[in-house]
Design a protein around this motif. Structure first.
Motif, PDB file in Angstrom:
ATOM      1  N   GLY A 318      23.414 -16.496 -33.917  1.00  0.00           N
ATOM      2  CA  GLY A 318      22.464 -17.498 -33.439  1.00  0.00           C
ATOM      3  C   GLY A 318      23.148 -18.819 -33.189  1.00  0.00           C
ATOM      4  N   PHE A 319      22.556 -19.598 -32.316  1.00  0.00           N
ATOM      5  CA  PHE A 319      23.105 -20.904 -31.975  1.00  0.00           C
ATOM      6  C   PHE A 319      22.973 -21.838 -33.178  1.00  0.00           C
ATOM      7  N   PRO A 320      23.919 -22.782 -33.361  1.00  0.00           N
ATOM      8  CA  PRO A 320      23.753 -23.759 -34.432  1.00  0.00           C
ATOM      9  C   PRO A 320      22.387 -24.439 -34.366  1.00  0.00           C
ATOM     10  N   ARG A 321      21.768 -24.643 -35.522  1.00  0.00           N
ATOM     11  CA  ARG A 321      20.471 -25.298 -35.668  1.00  0.00           C
ATOM     12  C   ARG A 321      19.307 -24.412 -35.244  1.00  0.00           C
ATOM     13  N   SER A 322      19.553 -23.091 -35.162  1.00  0.00           N
ATOM     14  CA  SER A 322      18.486 -22.182 -34.752  1.00  0.00           C
ATOM     15  C   SER A 322      17.683 -21.636 -35.926  1.00  0.00           C
ATOM     16  N   GLY A 323      18.180 -21.827 -37.159  1.00  0.00           N
ATOM     17  CA  GLY A 323      17.507 -21.286 -38.336  1.00  0.00           C
ATOM     18  C   GLY A 323      18.354 -20.295 -39.101  1.00  0.00           C
ATOM     19  N   THR A 324      19.655 -20.252 -38.818  1.00  0.00           N
ATOM     20  CA  THR A 324      20.516 -19.307 -39.523  1.00  0.00           C
ATOM     21  C   THR A 324      20.665 -19.661 -41.003  1.00  0.00           C
ATOM     22  N   THR A 325      20.687 -20.955 -41.330  1.00  0.00           N
ATOM     23  CA  THR A 325      20.812 -21.340 -42.744  1.00  0.00           C
ATOM     24  C   THR A 325      19.577 -20.918 -43.528  1.00  0.00           C
ATOM     25  N   LEU A 326      18.407 -21.111 -42.954  1.00  0.00           N
ATOM     26  CA  LEU A 326      17.166 -20.666 -43.594  1.00  0.00           C
ATOM     27  C   LEU A 326      17.201 -19.154 -43.829  1.00  0.00           C
ATOM     28  N   THR A 327      17.581 -18.399 -42.802  1.00  0.00           N
ATOM     29  CA  THR A 327      17.602 -16.946 -42.922  1.00  0.00           C
ATOM     30  C   THR A 327      18.615 -16.509 -43.975  1.00  0.00           C
ATOM     31  N   GLU A 328      19.778 -17.161 -44.001  1.00  0.00           N
ATOM     32  CA  GLU A 328      20.763 -16.817 -45.034  1.00  0.00           C
ATOM     33  C   GLU A 328      20.225 -17.129 -46.427  1.00  0.00           C
ATOM     34  N   GLN A 329      19.508 -18.239 -46.575  1.00  0.00           N
ATOM     35  CA  GLN A 329      18.971 -18.593 -47.883  1.00  0.00           C
ATOM     36  C   GLN A 329      17.971 -17.546 -48.354  1.00  0.00           C
ATOM     37  N   VAL A 330      17.180 -17.015 -47.426  1.00  0.00           N
ATOM     38  CA  VAL A 330      16.240 -15.954 -47.769  1.00  0.00           C
ATOM     39  C   VAL A 330      17.005 -14.707 -48.215  1.00  0.00           C
ATOM     40  N   LEU A 331      18.013 -14.337 -47.460  1.00  0.00           N
ATOM     41  CA  LEU A 331      18.802 -13.153 -47.817  1.00  0.00           C
ATOM     42  C   LEU A 331      19.511 -13.344 -49.149  1.00  0.00           C
ATOM     43  N   ALA A 332      20.137 -14.506 -49.343  1.00  0.00           N
ATOM     44  CA  ALA A 332      20.927 -14.742 -50.553  1.00  0.00           C
ATOM     45  C   ALA A 332      20.066 -14.906 -51.797  1.00  0.00           C
ATOM     46  N   SER A 333      18.749 -15.044 -51.628  1.00  0.00           N
ATOM     47  CA  SER A 333      17.853 -15.081 -52.788  1.00  0.00           C
ATOM     48  C   SER A 333      17.605 -13.687 -53.344  1.00  0.00           C
ATOM     49  N   HIS A 334      18.122 -12.664 -52.678  1.00  0.00           N
ATOM     50  CA  HIS A 334      18.032 -11.279 -53.159  1.00  0.00           C
ATOM     51  C   HIS A 334      19.148 -11.036 -54.172  1.00  0.00           C
ATOM     52  N   SER A 335      18.849 -10.266 -55.196  1.00  0.00           N
ATOM     53  CA  SER A 335      19.809 -10.061 -56.280  1.00  0.00           C
ATOM     54  C   SER A 335      21.055  -9.297 -55.857  1.00  0.00           C
ATOM     55  N   ARG A 336      21.013  -8.597 -54.726  1.00  0.00           N
ATOM     56  CA  ARG A 336      22.159  -7.781 -54.327  1.00  0.00           C
ATOM     57  C   ARG A 336      22.851  -8.287 -53.055  1.00  0.00           C
ATOM     58  N   ILE A 337      22.554  -9.540 -52.692  1.00  0.00           N
ATOM     59  CA  ILE A 337      23.187 -10.131 -51.510  1.00  0.00           C
ATOM     60  C   ILE A 337      23.817 -11.461 -51.903  1.00  0.00           C
ATOM     61  N   ARG A 338      25.076 -11.636 -51.572  1.00  0.00           N
ATOM     62  CA  ARG A 338      25.782 -12.881 -51.835  1.00  0.00           C
ATOM     63  C   ARG A 338      25.892 -13.689 -50.537  1.00  0.00           C
ATOM     64  N   ALA A 339      25.832 -14.989 -50.663  1.00  0.00           N
ATOM     65  CA  ALA A 339      25.951 -15.869 -49.500  1.00  0.00           C
ATOM     66  C   ALA A 339      27.415 -16.125 -49.209  1.00  0.00           C
ATOM     67  N   GLY A 340      27.847 -15.764 -48.014  1.00  0.00           N
ATOM     68  CA  GLY A 340      29.219 -16.067 -47.608  1.00  0.00           C
ATOM     69  C   GLY A 340      29.327 -17.374 -46.860  1.00  0.00           C
ATOM     70  N   GLY A 341      28.234 -17.763 -46.190  1.00  0.00           N
ATOM     71  CA  GLY A 341      28.265 -18.984 -45.402  1.00  0.00           C
ATOM     72  C   GLY A 341      29.004 -18.784 -44.098  1.00  0.00           C
ATOM     73  N   GLU A 342      29.618 -19.859 -43.629  1.00  0.00           N
ATOM     74  CA  GLU A 342      30.266 -19.851 -42.315  1.00  0.00           C
ATOM     75  C   GLU A 342      31.720 -19.396 -42.482  1.00  0.00           C
ATOM     76  N   LEU A 343      31.927 -18.102 -42.418  1.00  0.00           N
ATOM     77  CA  LEU A 343      33.239 -17.515 -42.656  1.00  0.00           C
ATOM     78  C   LEU A 343      34.066 -17.505 -41.370  1.00  0.00           C
ATOM     79  N   PRO A 344      35.362 -17.787 -41.443  1.00  0.00           N
ATOM     80  CA  PRO A 344      36.196 -17.870 -40.241  1.00  0.00           C
ATOM     81  C   PRO A 344      36.834 -16.549 -39.831  1.00  0.00           C
TER      82      PRO A 344
END
Length: 545
Positions: A318-344
């Protein structure tokens, strides 16, 4: 063996240097070098005298000679790296630091400088490893603790960063940066009273040094019911930095002062671009998009097999500022998903392909090895997220390297994306975010490419507006695509202790709301140039403008 006469001349040269008689110091050292060109003490005095006299080129020459004469000694590398760093020759300073560490792994100064250099250019994990090594070698020097704390803070590892910053503040109570960094961390963890007290300390030091913490104060106030006081602070300032202009613009937007806000957004972006020298290379990006189309026009690589011994990436597109951070926060709130963030790592895969790597398995293992170095291979996790914006440029490659990895694309009204892009600083998208027309052009270039490639793969779409309207149903659908049952914590993602180290950190700490939907309508006139560029993307997404 040096003679007694040589020792006397070296001692006299050092005394002359200490007394500020640089010509005498050079003359004495030069007389020694005339007899033995590899006398390290004399070379050191020549380098010191040249640098003290403002002759950086001469100092550099003598330091490089010292390294050639005694490659096992630390000080020539350290002094040369410092000289290059102060001259703004950062890539050369990095090369010297790396050479120093090759010669002597326990050179703490070189490890510290290289760790700082990498941290400043956002290679935070590698930078942190070097700073930790410097601490292991040299001990808990307060500045090292502060630098490592700041690095971890910027990674989002606030629990690890806080004790380091507190130790640094205790050891250096009159040093401004660690106090300001700790105040920022406290604000980001919503401890506003503590943050205010720490910022009061920082402000006293800043005033004594002829600087201020106005922007940081306004940012802190923007998180509270006193946000109008933060706006008043910035309204009272005449000469604002680019970052401060963006913050004032966001607060003016909040106060419904939209015309003034847009002026701040455009001026702030222009100031940031001028300071950093960033600009969007339209022709270069167009060539890159064409190259990626050609590179993956056929299945030239055999897909890699699934490695079941490690967690799998979830690629978020997704384009920057499209809601990817929100979606990642939802995913990373799951006990079996870790947040990687903006990986290169994905861009690294593209570079490896261009260098001739033809094995998808080798590319897969490179990516997973890098993920392990970032601490993402957690045996208790099934997945980790990779939300580097615009990874969709490499989508066919991702599908070859990770055929079974979940793909999630986040969509949002393009004009709302433009408003958010103009109101925040980011460098993704090849620096397209500093001018409205450039951001719109890059969006328009990527959107049809993404649409074309998404028809080939099993991709789940999260439409920001739909998620806000039906959080439970959209979360359930997202997790069904991932292959895990949704958990209650995902509906309360804003309560997560995880800190998202992006400009969206404050938004994802709030309960879900619809304030950002249709925000573009407040800037309809200013967005006219973008509307024309984005007309096809708006229609393709089913939006109206």
């Amino acid at each position: 063996m040096p003679s007694a006469e040589t020792d006397r001349r070296i001692a006299d040269a050092r005394a002359a240097f200490g007394a500020g008689r640089l010509g005498d110091a050079e003359r004495l050292a030069g007389s020694v070098l005339a007899e033995d060109a590899e006398t390290l003490d004399a070379i050191e005095i020549m380098a010191l005298a040249r640098r003290s006299g403002g002759d950086e080129q001469g100092a550099e020459m003598w330091l490089r000679r010292a390294i050639a004469v005694a490659p096992e000694r630390r000080w020539p590398y350290d002094d040369l790296a410092e000289l290059l760093f102060e001259a703004g020759r950062l890539s050369e300073a990095e090369t010297v630091c790396r050479a120093a560490l090759t010669a002597d792994r326990d050179n703490a100064n070189a490890a510290m400088m290289l760790g700082n250099l990498l941290s400043e250019r956002e290679e935070l994990v590698e930078g942190a490893a070097l700073l930790r090594h410097a601490i292991a070698v040299a001990g808990e020097h307060p500045q090292l603790l502060a630098n490592l704390g700041r690095n971890l803070h910027r990674q989002g590892a606030l629990d690890a960063a806080e004790p380091l910053l507190r130790k640094a503040v205790a050891a250096m109570p009159d040093t401004l940066p660690p106090i300001a960094w700790l105040a920022e961390l406290l604000e980001q963890t919503r401890r506003y009273d503590e943050a205010t007290a720490m910022l009061d300390r920082a402000e006293r030091l800043a005033k004594a040094q002829g600087s201020d913490v106005t922007l940081q104060r306004a940012t802190l106030l923007s998180r509270t019911v006193d946000w109008r006081a933060g706006l008043a602070l910035l309204d009272a300032e005449r000469d604002l930095s680019g970052a401060a202009l963006l913050q004032r613009g966001r607060l003016r937007d909040r106060a419904s002062r939209f015309d003034e806000a847009w002026v701040d957004f455009t001026a702030g972006k222009a100031a940031l671009a001028a300071r950093s020298g960033r600009h969007y290379d339209r022709a270069g990006v167009a060539r890159l998009v064409a190259e990626q189309r050609a590179l993956f026009s056929d299945a030239s690589l055999e897909p890699a097999s699934l490695r079941g011994d490690v967690p799998q990436p979830i690629f978020m597109l997704g384009f920057p500022r499209s809601g990817t951070t929100l979606t990642e926060q939802v995913l990373a709130s799951h006990s079996r998903i870790r947040a990687g963030g903006e990986l290169p790592f994905v861009a690294e895969l593209g570079a490896l392909v261009e260098r001739g790597i033809s094995s998808a398995t080798e590319l897969r293992d490179h990516y997973l090895a890098r993920a392990a170095a970032f601490g993402l291979i957690d045996r208790d996790a099934a997945f980790f997220t990779d939300k580097m914006p615009l990874n969709e440029l490499y989508l066919p490659l991702l599908r070859l390297v990770f055929p079974a990895a979940p793909l999630v694309v986040v969509k949002r009204h393009p004009l709302d994306v433009m408003v958010s892009a103009m109101s925040h600083d980011f460098t993704h998208g090849f620096d397209c975010g500093y001018r409205l027309e450039d951001a719109a052009t890059h969006f328009a270039a990527m959107d049809p490419l993404t649409a074309e490639w998404l028809t080939r793969y099993n991709v789940h779409t999260v439409r920001y507006e739909s998620f806000v309207a039906a959080q439970q149903a959209e979360t359930d659908a997202l997790m069904a695509h991932i292959g895990l049952a949704a958990e209650p914590a995902q509906l309360a993602f804003h309560e997560s202790r995880r800190f998202a180290p992006t400009p969206s950190y404050a938004q994802v700490q709030e309960p879900l709301n619809d304030r950002s939907i249709g925000r573009w309508q407040n800037y309809a006139e200013q967005l006219a140039p973008a509307r024309a560029i984005l007309a096809e993307a708006i229609a393709r997404g089913g939006y109206v403008a």
